[in-house]
Design a protein around this motif. Structure first.
Motif, PDB file in Angstrom:
ATOM      1  N   LYS A  70       0.824  -1.209   0.000  1.00  0.00           N
ATOM      2  CA  LYS A  70       0.000   0.000   0.000  1.00  0.00           C
ATOM      3  C   LYS A  70       0.859   1.260   0.000  1.00  0.00           C
ATOM      4  O   LYS A  70       1.721   1.429   0.860  1.00  0.00           O
ATOM      5  CB  LYS A  70      -0.881   0.046   1.246  1.00  0.00           C
ATOM      6  CG  LYS A  70      -2.030  -0.905   1.214  1.00  0.00           C
ATOM      7  CD  LYS A  70      -3.058  -0.393   0.267  1.00  0.00           C
ATOM      8  CE  LYS A  70      -4.369  -1.093   0.522  1.00  0.00           C
ATOM      9  NZ  LYS A  70      -5.368  -0.715  -0.395  1.00  0.00           N
ATOM     10  N   PRO A  71       0.619   2.186  -0.946  1.00  0.00           N
ATOM     11  CA  PRO A  71       1.352   3.455  -0.940  1.00  0.00           C
ATOM     12  C   PRO A  71       0.737   4.436   0.062  1.00  0.00           C
ATOM     13  O   PRO A  71      -0.473   4.450   0.286  1.00  0.00           O
ATOM     14  CB  PRO A  71       1.178   3.963  -2.374  1.00  0.00           C
ATOM     15  CG  PRO A  71      -0.093   3.346  -2.839  1.00  0.00           C
ATOM     16  CD  PRO A  71      -0.234   2.038  -2.121  1.00  0.00           C
ATOM     17  N   GLY A  78       6.614  12.836  -0.683  1.00  0.00           N
ATOM     18  CA  GLY A  78       7.074  11.575  -1.263  1.00  0.00           C
ATOM     19  C   GLY A  78       6.057  10.472  -1.023  1.00  0.00           C
ATOM     20  O   GLY A  78       5.008  10.682  -0.412  1.00  0.00           O
ATOM     21  N   ILE A  79       6.377   9.303  -1.501  1.00  0.00           N
ATOM     22  CA  ILE A  79       5.501   8.146  -1.305  1.00  0.00           C
ATOM     23  C   ILE A  79       6.325   7.010  -0.709  1.00  0.00           C
ATOM     24  O   ILE A  79       7.405   6.694  -1.204  1.00  0.00           O
ATOM     25  CB  ILE A  79       4.860   7.681  -2.628  1.00  0.00           C
ATOM     26  CG1 ILE A  79       3.953   8.778  -3.186  1.00  0.00           C
ATOM     27  CG2 ILE A  79       4.075   6.399  -2.434  1.00  0.00           C
ATOM     28  CD1 ILE A  79       3.340   8.450  -4.531  1.00  0.00           C
ATOM     29  N   LEU A  93       6.719  -1.207   6.947  1.00  0.00           N
ATOM     30  CA  LEU A  93       7.326  -0.292   5.989  1.00  0.00           C
ATOM     31  C   LEU A  93       8.325  -1.006   5.086  1.00  0.00           C
ATOM     32  O   LEU A  93       9.238  -1.672   5.563  1.00  0.00           O
ATOM     33  CB  LEU A  93       8.035   0.846   6.742  1.00  0.00           C
ATOM     34  CG  LEU A  93       8.697   1.921   5.892  1.00  0.00           C
ATOM     35  CD1 LEU A  93       7.654   2.681   5.078  1.00  0.00           C
ATOM     36  CD2 LEU A  93       9.472   2.882   6.778  1.00  0.00           C
ATOM     37  N   LEU A  94       8.140  -0.866   3.775  1.00  0.00           N
ATOM     38  CA  LEU A  94       9.084  -1.392   2.801  1.00  0.00           C
ATOM     39  C   LEU A  94      10.389  -0.607   2.943  1.00  0.00           C
ATOM     40  O   LEU A  94      10.385   0.618   2.836  1.00  0.00           O
ATOM     41  CB  LEU A  94       8.539  -1.230   1.380  1.00  0.00           C
ATOM     42  CG  LEU A  94       9.495  -1.538   0.232  1.00  0.00           C
ATOM     43  CD1 LEU A  94       9.781  -3.035   0.173  1.00  0.00           C
ATOM     44  CD2 LEU A  94       8.926  -1.053  -1.079  1.00  0.00           C
ATOM     45  N   LYS A 120       8.942   3.264  -6.655  1.00  0.00           N
ATOM     46  CA  LYS A 120      10.201   3.971  -6.898  1.00  0.00           C
ATOM     47  C   LYS A 120      10.843   4.299  -5.556  1.00  0.00           C
ATOM     48  O   LYS A 120      10.160   4.448  -4.550  1.00  0.00           O
ATOM     49  CB  LYS A 120       9.947   5.274  -7.664  1.00  0.00           C
ATOM     50  CG  LYS A 120       9.224   5.101  -8.972  1.00  0.00           C
ATOM     51  CD  LYS A 120      10.125   4.475 -10.014  1.00  0.00           C
ATOM     52  CE  LYS A 120       9.435   4.380 -11.347  1.00  0.00           C
ATOM     53  NZ  LYS A 120       9.144   3.056 -11.781  1.00  0.00           N
ATOM     54  N   PRO A 121      12.170   4.447  -5.528  1.00  0.00           N
ATOM     55  CA  PRO A 121      12.822   4.813  -4.263  1.00  0.00           C
ATOM     56  C   PRO A 121      12.370   6.184  -3.782  1.00  0.00           C
ATOM     57  O   PRO A 121      12.024   7.048  -4.584  1.00  0.00           O
ATOM     58  CB  PRO A 121      14.316   4.807  -4.594  1.00  0.00           C
ATOM     59  CG  PRO A 121      14.418   4.752  -6.062  1.00  0.00           C
ATOM     60  CD  PRO A 121      13.110   4.297  -6.619  1.00  0.00           C
TER      61      PRO A 121
END
Length: 158
Positions: A70-71, A78-79, A93-94, A120-121
């Motif tokens: 999930k974003p 940022g995301i 958290l990724l 994306k980073p």
């Protein structure tokens, strides 16, 4: 810089500044000891035993338990992405500030079947380059300040 506080008659004692430097270095070192482990079974984020009792405990998820990525937007625009698991209502958290982020994302897609094309980073490499340049500038200013202070101290002694 504790010795500069003594030289400039600062209101904060040099010993307190020295203690603050040691504590700050310890916290920075602790934050940098995060370890991300990816294997055939899953993903794990951990810290060394010497600090995990005080710092973050870390987490681990089996690939089969991950149901979604999930974003979420950050306060800076940022995301970031969170893993959602089957067995709990917690989100994980990724890890985004790691070497090999693109490989991690490919592995997540391969092991979970979740589409990660849009992941994306958080920070691009050029952002880290800008931080490096500013850090080097600050170090140069610090070196100049110390050199100047030591030069003035030597002039006062003689």
């Amino acid at each position: 810089m504790p010795f500069l506080a003594d030289f400039t008659d600062a209101a904060i004692p040099p010993s307190l500044l020295a203690i603050g430097l040691v504590i700050g270095f310890g916290l920075l070192y602790t934050a940098l000891t995060e370890r991300v482990t990816v294997d055939e079974q899953g993903i794990q984020v951990s810290y060394p035993r010497w600090i995990s009792w005080l710092w973050r405990r870390g987490w681990s998820l089996q690939w089969s338990d991950i149901t979604a990525l999930k974003p979420r937007s950050t306060g800076q625009g940022g995301i970031v992405y969170y893993f959602l698991g089957k067995s709990s209502d917690k989100a994980y958290l990724l890890p985004m500030r790691i070497v090999g982020f693109a490989q991690l994302v490919r592995t997540v897609q391969e092991k979970t079947g979740i589409d990660t094309r849009d992941v994306k980073p958080l920070a691009q490499p050029w952002m880290y380059l800008i931080l490096l340049v500013f850090t080097l500038m600050l170090l140069a200013i610090d070196a100049w300040t110390i050199t100047t202070a030591l030069g003035q101290m030597g002039g006062q002694i003689g």
